[in-house]
Design an enzyme around this catalytic site. Structure first.
Site, short mmCIF file in Angstrom:
data_model
loop_
_atom_site.label_atom_id
_atom_site.label_comp_id
_atom_site.label_asym_id
_atom_site.label_seq_id
_atom_site.Cartn_x
_atom_site.Cartn_y
_atom_site.Cartn_z
N ARG A 75 0.81 -1.22 0.00
CA ARG A 75 0.00 0.00 0.00
C ARG A 75 0.84 1.27 0.00
NH1 ARG A 75 -2.10 -3.48 3.72
NH2 ARG A 75 -3.86 -4.67 2.94
N GLU A 112 2.96 -7.65 14.61
CA GLU A 112 2.09 -8.01 15.73
C GLU A 112 1.78 -9.51 15.72
OE1 GLU A 112 -0.26 -4.51 13.86
OE2 GLU A 112 1.54 -5.61 13.33
#
Length: 188
Positions: A75, A112
């Site tokens: 992105r 994460e």
């Protein structure tokens, strides 16, 4: 660290930020339970909001003598290439492993929910070139940290990291700990 949208609404902020924020769809429990995925595809469908994102970044970086915009896959490519064109800089993709032909340098990092790696072509940046790093979102800062390390290993000067979306206080704590806040930490 420069973040366009972090959910906080401040008096006197740029009115374009509300439209940008509203154009981002939140998808609960994707890619796994408990994750609130920030989907920018809806932002990209809104040409006015998409243009506003690019314009805000171009306005910020136009006069900062930036010669390289490094976009983080995937992105960051969308926003980074448009910003590079707008400020007259070259665009350097920072890719996932195995996506670039030829000789690359790489940097591993922790996410994460796993680990990953970024790669960049050898010779993509030159000694002391001024770079901004663009990605769509910052959460823990692991990806941006890897991007900074990768570019600094290539002897570039990372001026600032910029994202469209910022999540939680983790990003500011992370960049403070790594002395990156002195290069323009700001949230709008």
């Amino acid at each position: 660290m420069f973040v366009l949208e972090n959910g906080a609404k401040k008096k006197g902020e740029d009115p374009r930020l509300q439209a940008i924020s509203q154009a981002i769809r939140v998808v609960p429990h994707f890619p796994k339970q408990g994750i609130m995925f920030q989907d920018i595809t809806t932002l990209l469908l809104d040409h006015s909001a998409f243009k506003d994102v690019v314009d805000i970044f171009v306005d910020r970086y136009r006069d900062m003598d930036i010669s390289v915009v490094a976009g983080v896959e995937a992105r960051g490519f969308i926003f980074g290439s448009s910003i590079a064109l707008g400020i007259g800089a070259k665009f350097v993709p920072l890719c996932k492993p195995g996506k670039l032909p030829g000789e690359v340098i790489s940097e591993k990092y922790v996410l994460e929910y796993g680990t990953d790696c970024l790669e960049m072509h050898v010779g993509a940046v030159q000694h002391n070139e001024r770079v901004i790093i663009i990605d769509d979102l910052v959460a823990t800062g692991g990806t941006l940290s890897a991007a900074i390390i990768l570019l600094e290993r290539a002897d570039a000067e990372v001026v600032e990291c910029a994202c469209v979306i910022g999540l939680s206080d983790l990003k500011s704590k992370f960049f403070t700990k790594n002395n990156k806040t002195d290069k323009g930490t700001q949230q709008t």
